[in-house]
Design a protein around this motif. Structure first.
Motif, PDB file in Angstrom:
ATOM      1  N   THR A 257       0.814  -1.214   0.000  1.00 27.04           N
ATOM      2  CA  THR A 257       0.000   0.000   0.000  1.00 27.04           C
ATOM      3  C   THR A 257       0.851   1.269   0.000  1.00 27.04           C
ATOM      4  N   SER A 258       2.191   1.094   0.023  1.00 26.56           N
ATOM      5  CA  SER A 258       3.064   2.271   0.073  1.00 26.56           C
ATOM      6  C   SER A 258       4.096   2.245  -1.042  1.00 26.56           C
ATOM      7  N   VAL A 259       4.589   3.430  -1.364  1.00 28.85           N
ATOM      8  CA  VAL A 259       5.729   3.544  -2.275  1.00 28.85           C
ATOM      9  C   VAL A 259       6.875   4.024  -1.393  1.00 28.85           C
ATOM     10  N   ALA A 260       8.034   3.391  -1.486  1.00 26.45           N
ATOM     11  CA  ALA A 260       9.175   3.863  -0.694  1.00 26.45           C
ATOM     12  C   ALA A 260      10.252   4.363  -1.644  1.00 26.45           C
ATOM     13  N   VAL A 261      10.726   5.575  -1.409  1.00 28.72           N
ATOM     14  CA  VAL A 261      11.803   6.126  -2.234  1.00 28.72           C
ATOM     15  C   VAL A 261      13.045   6.178  -1.359  1.00 28.72           C
TER      16      VAL A 261
END
Ligand SMILES: Cc1ncc(C[n+]2csc(CCOP(=O)(O)OP(=O)(O)O)c2C)c(N)n1
Ligand code: SF4
Ligand SMILES: [Mg+2]
Length: 347
Positions: A257-261
Motif C-alpha cells: 500500500t506504500s511507495v518507498a523512495v
C-alpha cells in the motif's frame, strides 16, 4: 530534612543537542501567521535529524516570510538578500562550500513576482538546497496586494478580484529540473514535518511550496489561501512519512500500500498511497495530476516528484568536496608553467 528532586536533563538528539539549540529570536510576525508554524516545523525537523546548526546556511529575500530565518536556528549562518535575489546568493554559497546545508526561505511575492527570473535558473541547476516558499497569495509585508500565486477569482478584503492566472511554482519547478518538488500546508503539522525531514536527506533542489495563510490580509471569505479554504479544499495525494537512515528502516512498512523512495543517504521517504497509480518518480504523472487538480479547484498536497539520483550542478561541474576558502594556494592559483601556457595562447 526536605529532599529536592533533581531537575531532569533536557532531552537531546543524536548529536547531544536540545531542541533549544535550534531556536531563534522571538517572532515579530502577527500571531497566527502561517509562517510561524513553518518555523516551528523547521526547528523540529533539524533537531530530530540531528543536524549541527553551524552547518546550516539560512538564506532569504524580503517579505514577512523572508524575515522568518531570524526566528529559528540562531547558531546557523544567515544571509538576508535583496528582494527576489536569494537564489543567486544561494548558488554562490553552495558552490563555495558544498559542506553547508542550504536552507532558503522565500515568499510567493519574493519568488513568483520580483524573483521569478532568479527562481527558474535555480530550479534548472538542481543546486543542492531546500527552497521553501511560504505561500499566502499576497505581499504581506506591504499590506496585502495580490502576488503571482493568487488564484483567479480570489478576493481581497477591499473587494478587488484577481483576474490573472496563478503561476504554479510546483509545476514550474518540476518542468525545469528540481529533483524534489512538494506542496504542503502550514496547518498540516504531520505532513510538513515528514516532508522537511526528507528534504534534509535529499541531495539536489527541494522546492517546497507551503500554503501559509496571512491572517492579517488574506484569511477572509473569498480568499483561496485562508485556513478555512485549505481545510475545505486540501486534497492529499498520499500520507507522507520518513524514516532516517540512522533508524531501523525495516519497521512499519507495507510495500503493498506504500511507495518507498530511497534517498541518497539511505533514508526512506514513504508515501502511503491514497491514489492507487500515482508514481512520484514520474514527471509526467506529476504534471498531469497538478493540471487535473487545478481544473477541479483542489489544492493538491504531497510529494509530487522526487528523483534522488538526478545530478546536481555541483556534480556536473565537478566541484571539489572541500570548501573553497580552505584550499591551499597551490590548488587555487595556476602555477608559473600554466600561466606561461595561457600567455602563449593569447599571443
Ligand atoms: C526591489 C524591491 N521592490 C519592492 C519592495 C517592497 N516589498 C517588500 S516585501 C514585498 C513583497 C513580499 O511578499 P512575499 O514575498 O509574498 O512575502 P510575505 O510578506 O507575503 O511573506 C515587496 C513588494 C522591496 N523591498 N524591494
Ligand atoms: S502581515 Fe500577514 S504575512 Fe505578514 S506577519 Fe502578518 S499575518 Fe504574516
Ligand atoms: Mg506572500
Amino acid at each position: 530534612m526536605a529532599t529536592t528532586t533533581p531537575t531532569p536533563a533536557p532531552k537531546t538528539n543524536r548529536i547531544g543537542l536540545a531542541v533549544l539549540d535550534y531556536r531563534g529570536g522571538k517572532t515579530t510576525l502577527c500571531a497566527g501567521c502561517g509562517h510561524n508554524a513553518i518555523s516551528e516545523r523547521i526547528i523540529d525537523a533539524f533537531y530530530e535529524m540531528g543536524i549541527q546548526p553551524e552547518r546550516v546556511a539560512k538564506l532569504s529575500g524580503i517579505g514577512c516570510s523572508s524575515k522568518s530565518p531570524a526566528y529559528f536556528m540562531n547558531r546557523s549562518h544567515s544571509f538576508n538578500s535583496v528582494h527576489g535575489r536569494m537564489p543567486s546568493v544561494a548558488t554562490g554559497a553552495a558552490l563555495a562550500n558544498r559542506k553547508l546545508l542550504m536552507l532558503g526561505v522565500s515568499g510567493d511575492g519574493d519568488t513568483a513576482s520580483i524573483g521569478i527570473g532568479q527562481f527558474v535558473h535555480l530550479m534548472r541547476r538542481n543546486i543542492p538546497m531546500i527552497y521553501i516558499i511560504e505561500d499566502n497569495g499576497v505581499y504581506g509585508l506591504t499590506k496585502g496586494q495580490f502576488s503571482a500565486t493568487a488564484d483567479v477569482g480570489a478576493k481581497l478584503k477591499t473587494g478587488v478580484i484577481n483576474d490573472l492566472p496563478p503561476i504554479d511554482t510546483c509545476g514550474l519547478a518540476i518542468e525545469l529540473g528540481a529533483s524534489f518538488v512538494a506542496r504542503s500546508f502550514s496547518g498540516d503539522k504531520k505532513q510538513l514535518h515528514a516532508m522537511l525531514k526528507a528534504a534534509i536527506a535529499h541531495n539536489g533542489t527541494v522546492m517546497l511550496d507551503v500554503v501559509s495563510p496571512c491572517v492579517t490580509f488574506n484569511d477572509h471569505e473569498g480568499s483561496t489561501k485562508s485556513y478555512k479554504y485549505m481545510k475545505d479544499h486540501e486534497e492529499p495525494l498520499h500520507d507522507v512519512s520518513f524514516v532516517p537512515a540512522f533508524e531501523d528502516i525495516s519497521i512499519d512498512y507495507d510495500p503493498g500500500t506504500s511507495v518507498a523512495v530511497t534517498m541518497h543517504d539511505g533514508s526512506q521517504l514513504r508515501l502511503r498511497k491514497l491514489e492507487e497509480d500515482y508514481d512520484p518518480t514520474s514527471k509526467l504523472h506529476a504534471i498531469k495530476r497538478l493540471a487535473e487538480a487545478k481544473e477541479a479547484n483542489e489544492v493538491l498536497t504531497g510529494v509530487f516528484y522526487v528523483n534522488p539520483k538526478a545530478p546536481t550542478f555541483l556534480d556536473m561541474i565537478n566541484m571539489t568536496e572541500d570548501s573553497l576558502a580552505t584550499l591551499p594556494q597551490d590548488r587555487v592559483r595556476p602555477g608559473r608553467e600554466a600561466l606561461k601556457e595561457i600567455m602563449e595562447e593569447l599571443q
